[in-house]
Scaffold this motif. Sequence first.
Motif, PDB file in Angstrom:
ATOM      1  N   VAL B 257       0.860  -1.174   0.000  1.00  0.00           N
ATOM      2  CA  VAL B 257       0.000   0.000   0.000  1.00  0.00           C
ATOM      3  C   VAL B 257       0.899   1.228   0.000  1.00  0.00           C
ATOM      4  O   VAL B 257       1.731   1.386   0.891  1.00  0.00           O
ATOM      5  CB  VAL B 257      -0.923   0.003   1.229  1.00  0.00           C
ATOM      6  N   ALA B 258       0.779   2.064  -1.006  1.00  0.00           N
ATOM      7  CA  ALA B 258       1.594   3.274  -1.092  1.00  0.00           C
ATOM      8  C   ALA B 258       0.766   4.382  -1.719  1.00  0.00           C
ATOM      9  O   ALA B 258      -0.025   4.124  -2.623  1.00  0.00           O
ATOM     10  CB  ALA B 258       2.854   3.024  -1.925  1.00  0.00           C
ATOM     11  N   ASP B 259       0.937   5.587  -1.219  1.00  0.00           N
ATOM     12  CA  ASP B 259       0.182   6.751  -1.707  1.00  0.00           C
ATOM     13  C   ASP B 259      -1.329   6.529  -1.670  1.00  0.00           C
ATOM     14  O   ASP B 259      -2.050   7.036  -2.515  1.00  0.00           O
ATOM     15  CB  ASP B 259       0.589   7.115  -3.143  1.00  0.00           C
ATOM     16  N   GLY B 260      -1.794   5.722  -0.727  1.00  0.00           N
ATOM     17  CA  GLY B 260      -3.236   5.544  -0.591  1.00  0.00           C
ATOM     18  C   GLY B 260      -3.832   4.534  -1.541  1.00  0.00           C
ATOM     19  O   GLY B 260      -5.036   4.330  -1.559  1.00  0.00           O
ATOM     20  N   GLU B 303      -7.811  -0.696   4.602  1.00  0.00           N
ATOM     21  CA  GLU B 303      -8.077   0.746   4.589  1.00  0.00           C
ATOM     22  C   GLU B 303      -8.329   1.232   3.163  1.00  0.00           C
ATOM     23  O   GLU B 303      -9.234   2.026   2.917  1.00  0.00           O
ATOM     24  CB  GLU B 303      -6.853   1.479   5.144  1.00  0.00           C
ATOM     25  N   VAL B 304      -7.508   0.741   2.241  1.00  0.00           N
ATOM     26  CA  VAL B 304      -7.670   1.132   0.832  1.00  0.00           C
ATOM     27  C   VAL B 304      -9.026   0.640   0.322  1.00  0.00           C
ATOM     28  O   VAL B 304      -9.737   1.334  -0.393  1.00  0.00           O
ATOM     29  CB  VAL B 304      -6.535   0.538  -0.031  1.00  0.00           C
ATOM     30  N   ARG B 309     -10.855   2.474  -3.000  1.00  0.00           N
ATOM     31  CA  ARG B 309      -9.793   2.683  -3.988  1.00  0.00           C
ATOM     32  C   ARG B 309      -9.296   1.395  -4.615  1.00  0.00           C
ATOM     33  O   ARG B 309      -8.380   1.401  -5.432  1.00  0.00           O
ATOM     34  CB  ARG B 309      -8.624   3.402  -3.333  1.00  0.00           C
TER      35      ARG B 309
END
Lengths: 335, 476
Positions: B257-260, B303-304, B309
């Motif tokens: 998970v990176a940048d949301g 979370e994503v 997303r």
Amino acid sequence: MLSRVADAIYWLNRYVERAENIARFIDVNLKLILDSSTGITQQWEPLITITGDLPKFKEKYGKATAETVIQFLTFDSEYPNSILSCLRAARENARSVREIISSEMWEQVNSFYFMVQDAYQQQKTFDPEKFFSEVKMASHLFAGVTDATMTHNEGWHFGRIGRFLERADKTARILDVKYFVLLPSVKDVGSTLDELQWIALLRSVSAYEMYRKRGQHRITPFGIADFLILDREFPRSIRFCIIHAERSLYEITGISSGNWTNPAERSLGRLRSELDYVTIEDIIQSGLHEYLSHLLQQIYGVGNDIFESFFALKPINERSSEIPKFRSTELQQQF
Amino acid sequence: MNFEHYEPGDFYDELFIDKNKPRPAVMPLIERINSLPPDEILQRQEVAQQALFKLGATFNVYSDNQGTERIFPFDVIPRIVSAKEWQVLEAGLKQRIYALNCFIADIYDAQKIIGDGVIPAEVITTSKGLLKPCIGLKPPGGIWCHITGTDLVRDKDGQWYVLEDNLRCPSGISYVLENRRVMKSAFPKVFETMGIKPVDDYPSHLLDTLLNLAPESLPNPTVVVLTPGTYNSAYFEHSFLAQQMGVELVEGRDLVVADGYLQMRTTKGLKRVDVVYRRIDDDFIDPLTFRPDSTLGVPGLMEVYRAGRVAIANALGTGVADDKVIYAYVPEMIRYYLQEDPILQNVPTYLCWREKDLSHVLANLETLVVKAANESGGYGMLVGTQSTLEQRQEFAEKIKANPRNYIAQPTICLSRVPTIIDREFTGCHVDLRPYVLYGKDIYVHPGGLTRVALKKGSLVVNSSQGGGSKDTWVLC
């Protein structure tokens, strides 16, 4: 392409190529014995020396004989570079990228593996000559199937880099060992025995006929070293392998030759240009063994740089804070 | 070898009405097999097995350290479903999946079905498949169970029943496709003469279902199949489906998970992932939300996901409806959400947490099948008719200690299909797992996986318990 996938295709090709080269070492030695009437004593230890795993071998088997060496290099499942282990590793890598490679490639690796596995389980009826030529053919078939059925995309190029680096490494080792261990006691130089040894060496890399066909036909150590290190067109020469590995690397990164953006491009480009401009006289002057050792180190270094530049899964700890926190307090009350 | 001496016996036989009396629709197949030279059928069986092995259509067995790969045993005599029967099954499955999806959506939202008194609240709250982090989730299009593999069985009288719904990560579809490929080369002439519905388009339907989950604004969404890795029992299938759809097969370690966003590590840096077809259980998918010891999942994925997303199929939390106690309420769900009568029947189910059911179950263990509410794959089961007194006593204690966790059903005398065992045709018990995709519409793939119990008389068809498979032909 996923880093893990690129890594697996690279190693898939390396392991298949490695298995083939081991079959070549052994096969040629077996053939050499048939000429033993001319006074060649059986030379099995050098085969282990090539691999760099002599201490490991001595510890487990002691004396190097036809049986122990063939057992060690072919079927020893504890030795990671035996043909059996190579095929197992190749197949595991193929299995982890089955959806990327073509079905034909998978089927070829799979049946290759079972061919070796069957031979392992039926050692009583083991026919070395038949077996080692089957291994060579199976490897060629894999390479051919790969070229003919897989899109020549990034993954294919990673596979080629793996195959060519492995082949360059093995050609260098074969040359190195034959030159220093088998050859020559001074009185044998230029004798029938000497010539047979060199022919055997050429045959072990399928180079005998091709060598004869080029301008200089006579078998001389000088000419052979030149051919196997520096020939531009023979597909098992070190220079050929390095040129084609470099081309594939540039296809992957989209950079043009003469530039570099990562350590892999730099070390491979440097090695290629050295091979382009060095002469066989330079090499002999600096000592063939010294030169080949240096070359092996450079090839190893290229492998490491490729790993660092493309495959290494660097941990990423950064977690984004911009995701809105989930609100569901009303609903959670119900539970 | 032919069917002259084949005994359908006192069971529902899928191919025969009576001895030497094939069902009309399957006549061409029986005639063809009877016309083959002796032993030809055995050779074809052998060739088919070898082809599957060469394709690497294998599964791994957890308990077996040595050579963990095995081929799923395959039998060349197909199971045949007539067009008329299939129409009913298809309609029934569509109805059932639609209702189940309504139920899951409702449970993680307003829970009207509890409020209206159709299902008691404690049945839901005590279900292990209920995931609190999913409460309030709104998956794209309101679809939760995108891929389902419903287990159907048939009793002595030919009546179909739903045995399990399998709303989490049902496996087996790859065998359906590979078996068919092999069967076409084993019986090309039969395929020419009998109208058999093709199955090869499953990957296209699956890809459509997954693409349907990506936001429409994305011109070229990235779909991946998430696998636990090469050691998983269904790895072959994960790889096969990714290959057939032309999408990446990823493991947890490929994702971050990176940048949301959910991203995958490529040779050219990180790349965003939009849709995940996950073949990892809910519990393992994100160590920060669920099992902290999981190394298979991706930290932060939940979370994503909650932020919308990334889309995940099946949605997390669908396991609540796989609870065997909740299964018993599916007919009620169909009536409640659709105001229709169920087309497909449940196997009558006794719920041990009900006093009167409990005493009935304890008094009749010998004739019932007892199942743990949250187990699958043939584990945690007592087959009363084949149990010892000791086993029954042991189970009685377990049930009394935790009645909520147990259900019981009458023993269904599964229907049979002739199967080659020891160079003879023998009637073997089968079930049927059709695959249902829920994308823009609900699509039922014609046929499905027919699992067959290869031990004589055995009623357990699970691959982990010595079962095999057959091709399933739905006639046009």
